[in-house]
Motif scaffolding. Structure first.
Motif, PDB file in Angstrom:
ATOM      1  N   MET A   1       0.911  -1.223   0.003  1.00  0.00           N
ATOM      2  CA  MET A   1      -0.025  -0.014   0.017  1.00  0.00           C
ATOM      3  C   MET A   1       1.096   1.307   0.000  1.00  0.00           C
ATOM      4  O   MET A   1       1.785   1.321   0.780  1.00  0.00           O
ATOM      5  CB  MET A   1      -0.855  -0.003   1.174  1.00  0.00           C
ATOM      6  CG  MET A   1      -1.867   1.164   1.237  1.00  0.00           C
ATOM      7  SD  MET A   1      -2.772   1.592   2.613  1.00  0.00           S
ATOM      8  CE  MET A   1      -3.464  -0.100   3.414  1.00  0.00           C
ATOM      9  N   SER A   2       0.657   2.092  -0.960  1.00  0.00           N
ATOM     10  CA  SER A   2       1.373   3.243  -1.226  1.00  0.00           C
ATOM     11  C   SER A   2       0.988   4.415  -0.288  1.00  0.00           C
ATOM     12  O   SER A   2       1.823   5.441   0.176  1.00  0.00           O
ATOM     13  CB  SER A   2       1.536   3.845  -2.507  1.00  0.00           C
ATOM     14  OG  SER A   2       0.196   3.982  -3.118  1.00  0.00           O
TER      15      SER A   2
ATOM     16  N   GLU B   1      -5.886   7.587  -4.999  1.00  0.00           N
ATOM     17  CA  GLU B   1      -4.757   8.186  -5.746  1.00  0.00           C
ATOM     18  C   GLU B   1      -5.099   8.814  -7.062  1.00  0.00           C
ATOM     19  O   GLU B   1      -4.634   9.914  -7.078  1.00  0.00           O
ATOM     20  CB  GLU B   1      -3.651   7.084  -6.008  1.00  0.00           C
ATOM     21  CG  GLU B   1      -2.861   6.620  -4.749  1.00  0.00           C
ATOM     22  CD  GLU B   1      -1.723   5.384  -5.117  1.00  0.00           C
ATOM     23  OE1 GLU B   1      -2.049   4.763  -5.985  1.00  0.00           O
ATOM     24  OE2 GLU B   1      -0.986   5.383  -4.078  1.00  0.00           O
TER      25      GLU B   1
ATOM     26  N   GLU C   1      -9.492  -8.976   1.541  1.00  0.00           N
ATOM     27  CA  GLU C   1      -8.910  -7.422   1.860  1.00  0.00           C
ATOM     28  C   GLU C   1      -8.146  -6.693   0.928  1.00  0.00           C
ATOM     29  O   GLU C   1      -7.864  -5.794   0.987  1.00  0.00           O
ATOM     30  CB  GLU C   1      -8.401  -7.600   3.366  1.00  0.00           C
ATOM     31  CG  GLU C   1      -8.149  -6.302   4.222  1.00  0.00           C
ATOM     32  CD  GLU C   1      -7.655  -6.583   5.304  1.00  0.00           C
ATOM     33  OE1 GLU C   1      -7.201  -5.526   6.006  1.00  0.00           O
ATOM     34  OE2 GLU C   1      -8.043  -7.461   6.194  1.00  0.00           O
ATOM     35  N   SER C   2      -6.784  -7.858   0.640  1.00  0.00           N
ATOM     36  CA  SER C   2      -6.035  -7.105  -0.233  1.00  0.00           C
ATOM     37  C   SER C   2      -6.455  -6.542  -1.384  1.00  0.00           C
ATOM     38  O   SER C   2      -5.973  -5.469  -2.077  1.00  0.00           O
ATOM     39  CB  SER C   2      -4.610  -8.185  -0.446  1.00  0.00           C
ATOM     40  OG  SER C   2      -5.392  -9.267  -1.291  1.00  0.00           O
ATOM     41  N   LYS C   3      -7.601  -7.271  -2.113  1.00  0.00           N
ATOM     42  CA  LYS C   3      -8.103  -6.668  -3.352  1.00  0.00           C
ATOM     43  C   LYS C   3      -8.886  -5.535  -3.159  1.00  0.00           C
ATOM     44  O   LYS C   3      -8.622  -4.512  -3.663  1.00  0.00           O
ATOM     45  CB  LYS C   3      -9.165  -7.714  -3.833  1.00  0.00           C
ATOM     46  CG  LYS C   3      -9.946  -7.355  -5.144  1.00  0.00           C
ATOM     47  CD  LYS C   3      -9.196  -7.002  -6.150  1.00  0.00           C
ATOM     48  CE  LYS C   3     -10.101  -6.803  -7.422  1.00  0.00           C
ATOM     49  NZ  LYS C   3      -9.602  -5.949  -8.277  1.00  0.00           N
TER      50      LYS C   3
ATOM     51  N   LYS D   1      -7.000   2.337   7.289  1.00  0.00           N
ATOM     52  CA  LYS D   1      -6.802   0.986   7.958  1.00  0.00           C
ATOM     53  C   LYS D   1      -8.395   0.682   8.585  1.00  0.00           C
ATOM     54  O   LYS D   1      -8.937  -0.306   8.229  1.00  0.00           O
ATOM     55  CB  LYS D   1      -5.751   0.585   8.922  1.00  0.00           C
ATOM     56  CG  LYS D   1      -5.950  -0.691   9.444  1.00  0.00           C
ATOM     57  CD  LYS D   1      -4.851  -0.981  10.505  1.00  0.00           C
ATOM     58  CE  LYS D   1      -4.688  -2.392  10.959  1.00  0.00           C
ATOM     59  NZ  LYS D   1      -3.473  -2.776  11.574  1.00  0.00           N
TER      60      LYS D   1
ATOM     61  N   THR E   1      -8.246  -3.239  -0.610  1.00  0.00           N
ATOM     62  CA  THR E   1      -7.238  -2.082  -0.267  1.00  0.00           C
ATOM     63  C   THR E   1      -6.701  -1.756  -1.598  1.00  0.00           C
ATOM     64  O   THR E   1      -6.536  -0.779  -1.621  1.00  0.00           O
ATOM     65  CB  THR E   1      -6.129  -2.837   0.657  1.00  0.00           C
ATOM     66  OG1 THR E   1      -6.824  -3.264   1.736  1.00  0.00           O
ATOM     67  CG2 THR E   1      -5.026  -1.754   0.961  1.00  0.00           C
ATOM     68  N   SER E   2      -6.275  -2.503  -2.529  1.00  0.00           N
ATOM     69  CA  SER E   2      -5.739  -2.261  -3.550  1.00  0.00           C
ATOM     70  C   SER E   2      -6.528  -1.266  -4.563  1.00  0.00           C
ATOM     71  O   SER E   2      -6.429  -0.207  -5.063  1.00  0.00           O
ATOM     72  CB  SER E   2      -5.417  -3.473  -4.548  1.00  0.00           C
ATOM     73  OG  SER E   2      -5.156  -3.028  -5.764  1.00  0.00           O
ATOM     74  N   ASP E   3      -7.927  -1.584  -4.395  1.00  0.00           N
ATOM     75  CA  ASP E   3      -8.955  -0.856  -5.286  1.00  0.00           C
ATOM     76  C   ASP E   3      -9.258   0.344  -4.809  1.00  0.00           C
ATOM     77  O   ASP E   3      -9.377   1.512  -5.331  1.00  0.00           O
ATOM     78  CB  ASP E   3     -10.332  -1.720  -5.379  1.00  0.00           C
ATOM     79  CG  ASP E   3     -10.115  -3.021  -6.224  1.00  0.00           C
ATOM     80  OD1 ASP E   3      -9.000  -2.866  -7.011  1.00  0.00           O
ATOM     81  OD2 ASP E   3     -11.006  -3.665  -6.128  1.00  0.00           O
TER      82      ASP E   3
ATOM     83  N   VAL F   1      -7.111   2.101  -2.707  1.00  0.00           N
ATOM     84  CA  VAL F   1      -6.082   2.862  -2.826  1.00  0.00           C
ATOM     85  C   VAL F   1      -5.883   3.567  -4.257  1.00  0.00           C
ATOM     86  O   VAL F   1      -5.657   4.853  -4.231  1.00  0.00           O
ATOM     87  CB  VAL F   1      -4.755   2.185  -2.481  1.00  0.00           C
ATOM     88  CG1 VAL F   1      -3.573   2.863  -2.829  1.00  0.00           C
ATOM     89  CG2 VAL F   1      -4.698   2.068  -0.838  1.00  0.00           C
ATOM     90  N   ARG F   2      -6.314   2.630  -5.121  1.00  0.00           N
ATOM     91  CA  ARG F   2      -5.842   3.282  -6.501  1.00  0.00           C
ATOM     92  C   ARG F   2      -7.233   4.445  -6.746  1.00  0.00           C
ATOM     93  O   ARG F   2      -6.654   5.296  -7.538  1.00  0.00           O
ATOM     94  CB  ARG F   2      -6.310   2.065  -7.668  1.00  0.00           C
ATOM     95  CG  ARG F   2      -6.180   2.527  -8.877  1.00  0.00           C
ATOM     96  CD  ARG F   2      -6.146   1.480 -10.037  1.00  0.00           C
ATOM     97  NE  ARG F   2      -7.381   0.672  -9.806  1.00  0.00           N
ATOM     98  CZ  ARG F   2      -7.551  -0.770  -9.571  1.00  0.00           C
ATOM     99  NH1 ARG F   2      -6.651  -1.252  -8.989  1.00  0.00           N
ATOM    100  NH2 ARG F   2      -8.821  -1.270  -9.528  1.00  0.00           N
TER     101      ARG F   2
END
Length: 94
Positions: free
Chosen positions: A1-2, A81, A69-71, A55, A73-75, A77-78
């Motif tokens: 996560m950036s 951003e 959760e990782s999917k 979080k 989080t990725s969506d 964050v994208r």
């Protein structure tokens, strides 16, 4: 996560969010940039704004949607951003 998990996400100062049914439009009054969100994007932005951290928002969203959760989080964050690049959201580090 950036984006730091402890970061907070809010609408930028000169941005309006107008809900249209389950969707929403974010409009930057200074640049006239806008972004249309579907129902899921609207829920993500609303939950991020209501939460004390990214979080915490992800934890709430995982409880709503049946997704890894990782999917999620990725969506999320994208989405954040992309909106930040257009001056629609502001990220503050804790």
């Amino acid at each position: 996560m950036s984006i730091e998990p402890t970061a907070r996400v809010r609408l930028a100062e000169d941005v309006l969010m107008q809900k249209v049914g389950d969707d929403a439009i974010l409009l930057n009054l200074n640049t006239e940039n806008y972004f249309t969100l579907d129902e899921v994007g609207t829920r993500i932005i609303d939950t991020l704004q209501e939460s004390d951290s990214v979080k915490q928002a992800i934890g709430k969203l995982v409880g709503i949607y049946e997704v890894d959760e990782s999917k999620l989080t990725s969506d999320a964050v994208r989405l954040v951003e992309e909106c930040e690049q257009h001056g629609l959201l502001q990220i503050t580090q804790a």
